[in-house]
Design a protein around this motif. Sequence first.
Motif, mmCIF file in Angstrom:
data_model
loop_
_atom_site.group_PDB
_atom_site.id
_atom_site.type_symbol
_atom_site.label_atom_id
_atom_site.label_comp_id
_atom_site.label_asym_id
_atom_site.label_seq_id
_atom_site.Cartn_x
_atom_site.Cartn_y
_atom_site.Cartn_z
ATOM 1 N N ARG A 704 0.692 -6.551 -29.800
ATOM 2 C CA ARG A 704 1.227 -5.601 -28.858
ATOM 3 C C ARG A 704 0.842 -6.098 -27.350
ATOM 4 N NH1 ARG A 704 3.213 -1.212 -31.382
ATOM 5 N NH2 ARG A 704 3.030 0.071 -29.634
ATOM 6 N N THR A 705 1.825 -5.935 -26.451
ATOM 7 C CA THR A 705 1.638 -6.264 -25.222
ATOM 8 C C THR A 705 1.087 -5.184 -24.232
ATOM 9 O OG1 THR A 705 3.953 -5.949 -24.620
ATOM 10 C CG2 THR A 705 3.677 -7.953 -25.326
ATOM 11 N N LEU A 706 0.530 -5.470 -23.343
ATOM 12 C CA LEU A 706 -0.038 -4.264 -22.282
ATOM 13 C C LEU A 706 1.237 -3.509 -21.990
ATOM 14 C CD1 LEU A 706 -2.236 -3.013 -20.872
ATOM 15 C CD2 LEU A 706 -2.133 -4.552 -19.154
ATOM 16 N N GLN A 707 2.334 -3.831 -21.732
ATOM 17 C CA GLN A 707 3.423 -3.162 -21.459
ATOM 18 C C GLN A 707 4.053 -2.028 -22.474
ATOM 19 O OE1 GLN A 707 6.651 -5.222 -19.686
ATOM 20 N NE2 GLN A 707 5.338 -6.598 -18.325
ATOM 21 N N VAL A 708 4.053 -2.584 -23.677
ATOM 22 C CA VAL A 708 4.250 -1.955 -24.742
ATOM 23 C C VAL A 708 3.041 -0.748 -25.095
ATOM 24 C CG1 VAL A 708 4.379 -1.590 -27.080
ATOM 25 C CG2 VAL A 708 5.426 -3.636 -26.000
ATOM 26 N N LEU A 709 1.795 -1.104 -24.740
ATOM 27 C CA LEU A 709 0.749 0.046 -24.908
ATOM 28 C C LEU A 709 1.034 0.944 -23.797
ATOM 29 C CD1 LEU A 709 -2.314 -2.287 -25.397
ATOM 30 C CD2 LEU A 709 -1.018 -0.944 -27.246
ATOM 31 N N VAL A 710 1.426 0.684 -22.610
ATOM 32 C CA VAL A 710 1.750 1.506 -21.549
ATOM 33 C C VAL A 710 2.677 2.487 -21.998
ATOM 34 C CG1 VAL A 710 2.251 1.996 -19.162
ATOM 35 C CG2 VAL A 710 0.646 0.278 -19.723
ATOM 36 N N LEU A 711 3.689 2.020 -22.474
ATOM 37 C CA LEU A 711 4.936 2.848 -22.855
ATOM 38 C C LEU A 711 4.755 3.814 -24.139
ATOM 39 C CD1 LEU A 711 7.925 0.028 -22.722
ATOM 40 C CD2 LEU A 711 7.393 2.090 -20.981
ATOM 41 N N ASP A 712 3.798 3.400 -25.020
ATOM 42 C CA ASP A 712 3.350 4.139 -26.048
ATOM 43 C C ASP A 712 2.452 5.272 -25.307
ATOM 44 O OD1 ASP A 712 4.733 2.530 -27.712
ATOM 45 O OD2 ASP A 712 2.726 1.533 -28.635
ATOM 46 N N ALA A 713 1.703 4.797 -24.513
ATOM 47 C CA ALA A 713 0.934 5.983 -23.585
ATOM 48 C C ALA A 713 1.900 7.313 -23.187
ATOM 49 C CB ALA A 713 -0.263 5.584 -22.912
ATOM 50 N N LEU A 714 2.794 6.727 -22.360
ATOM 51 C CA LEU A 714 3.816 7.652 -21.707
ATOM 52 C C LEU A 714 4.666 8.303 -22.686
ATOM 53 C CD1 LEU A 714 4.231 5.377 -18.473
ATOM 54 C CD2 LEU A 714 3.031 7.458 -18.714
ATOM 55 N N ALA A 715 4.807 8.029 -23.970
ATOM 56 C CA ALA A 715 5.607 8.656 -24.866
ATOM 57 C C ALA A 715 5.416 10.102 -24.974
ATOM 58 C CB ALA A 715 5.520 7.987 -26.247
#
Length: 771
Positions: A704-715
């Motif tokens: 999982r890329t860092l951008q995906v992790l950021v999007l998951d955190a903002l979910a």
Amino acid sequence: MTAETVTPATTPAADVRPPLSSTAARHLATVERIAYGAAGLTAAVGPSTDLWQLHAAALGTGAGVLWRLWTRTRDRQTGGPRLLTSCYKALPVLGLSTAYGVALAVPGTAWWEIAASVAVATASAVAVPLTRSRGVRRAADNLPDVVAAQAPADEEQPEQDGYAGDVARHWAASPATGTTRLAHVRQYHPDRPDFEAVILAQPGEAVPGSLDRRAVAAVYDVPEEAVRLAPVPGYGPGRIAVCVAPVELLARQQHQEPGDQLAALWAAKVSAPKGVAPGVELVDHRIEADRIVMRVEAPDTQLLALPRLPLARALGVEDPELLMIETDGMAHGVVTLYREHPLLTVREATPDDLVVDRHGRIAIGMRHDGRPARWPLYDPELGALTDLLVGAPGSGKSVTLLTLIAAERANGIVSVVADAQDGMSLPEAEGRVFHFGAGQAEAAATLAAYSAVASYRQEVSAANGWGSFTLGKPWRLAILTMDEINRMLAMDSGLPAPFRKWVAGMLGAGQITWRKVGMGVRIAGQSIHLADLADSEKIRANAKNGSVWLGRVNSSMTRSMASDMTTGAVEITPIPKYFGVTGTAELDAAWSGDEAPTGPVTAGTAWLIQSGQPYLSRVWRAVKENRTYPSLIGLMESSPLVDFTPPEADVFRRAYDEALTIAVALLEGDEDGGGSPAPSAPRRTEQAADAGPSRVPTPPATARTLQVLVLDALAAGQLRTREIRKAVGAGTDGGPSSGSVDNALQALQDAGLVARVAHGVWARTDQADPS
């Protein structure tokens, strides 16, 4: 070379003084040592006495010796050579006299005065200079006479006339001969140029090593084989006997037997120090109507290595495809030279060819020497095997695979086929094997289902305590043929990485367990790079126990497979497209501008590598009619279709349906493969095979890329920057840096996926109201 040549006459030895005998030398040395002992005692004790006569004698002796040495320096004719020996003899006297004088001049008696005298006397007794100088002087006196006795015969030899004089002058005029000269020239026959002579170096020098057969042949412009060199009996390296006989060589070659000519050619071009295989001996040979067979052997302590192309060049073979080499991997080998290519014509396969012998092998085709090319379908000791087949379109790979599949059906082996080229590579197998998967998704699902059956067999074996596979008890041998594997695994295939990793992972995992449950695999493609396969080391090791079929491919692939799969004792060269079309013919066409020649195609010809040893073979011929091979279809249908047992077949069908969904999802870019399978089930027996969760191998987890992790955190909603950093693990061991998180937020904002709703506050744009 005659005795008259190699032992030229010399003048009688000069009258020289004989050297000092060993007995006389021992006696003289004993007397000399006694004298030194007495003199050393006198020098140690004398200075402490009041005997002025003793003092005068000791000091006067030293002064007299110094005077004698000074007079030697005045004699310019004989003083030079003798001055060295006089100094050598004077050292003990001068040493003891000096020690005596110093002790006499110093008041009292010190320990060093006695030690100095004893040391000089001891050294003199060891050196015995008087005795040794007599031998050196005699040798020096005799040296001019000895030199004169050795040289005059050659120096006084008058200049030769006629042919002998011309030969000697030709030698002297050549820059390669240096300061040497040619003497004692003797022509064998007045009508022939053959002669023998002696090469003489300057007195005190050796004949240069550069004057070898090649150099002498260049001086007289004759073949190297016409020159022979030998030492002169009774003489040192300053003389070398030489024979130059071009006419004799020509006569010998004209009347030589073919076997002798072959042996001479091998000795000159192959085993010679500068040959293509130095030291490799021609042990035996057999000349037949259509071929020459040679048995060769490497030197002691060396492994046999024969380069195919240089060997063909050395033996004068224009088409290297006519030269075959086989070795035992150690020191012995067989080299076969054919008049025409032995694999030009082969017959079609018969049912008898496809019946396994007691070693589990079938006759897949013909070797270059007429023997059947054997292919093991299984190994009685190892069980199921791993095979690799590589060949470009038109190389005969498909015919080879179909012949193997027909043999599997004839011997009661379950055949499972996966054709990644949408079934176009092996259409004859469809409907004639247990299962045929056509296409990339179907091929991957077939591999997964085959792996599920292997897992089922392993579970049953573990439950029953079976440690190995026994043919037919309770399962049949099964072989999976995966064709066009490069379309599924190669980096340039254009397929998603998760799909390729899933397929490669199943192949790699199968190398560990499949063999033990009687399930083999045959991997085929137009190009196979082992680096694209998971656990390539295991696949390489297992393929060495099976068979590697290397058909016509590019030279880089040939070198790669050769280095991976062979011992390197035999050079594997690329297989040409046509028989009988040499590089010379193509070069001539390029020079003349004509069309390049063609010949019969080499389809089916391949290097068959087994246990690291390669040999050239060709699969049985098959004629294509209406885009298929009816003879191979007939061989398949001559035996009943072979199936898995019902429980195995049920496991296969269920796993195939499930894996096909995963394969399609991965090919469409769904990195989760449409959902992960359930956890592994407990062990089951043959009767319980239809129950329990999936055995389909799980697709590999995608990073999982860092951008995906950021999007998951903002979910969950809006977050401040510091909260996002904490959520993705910034600052923790192995986590991203704060700067990387800020860059990811900026990239997501540029892509329109997140928005800054307040100072330091972020939200996803797909939320209902990010503000």
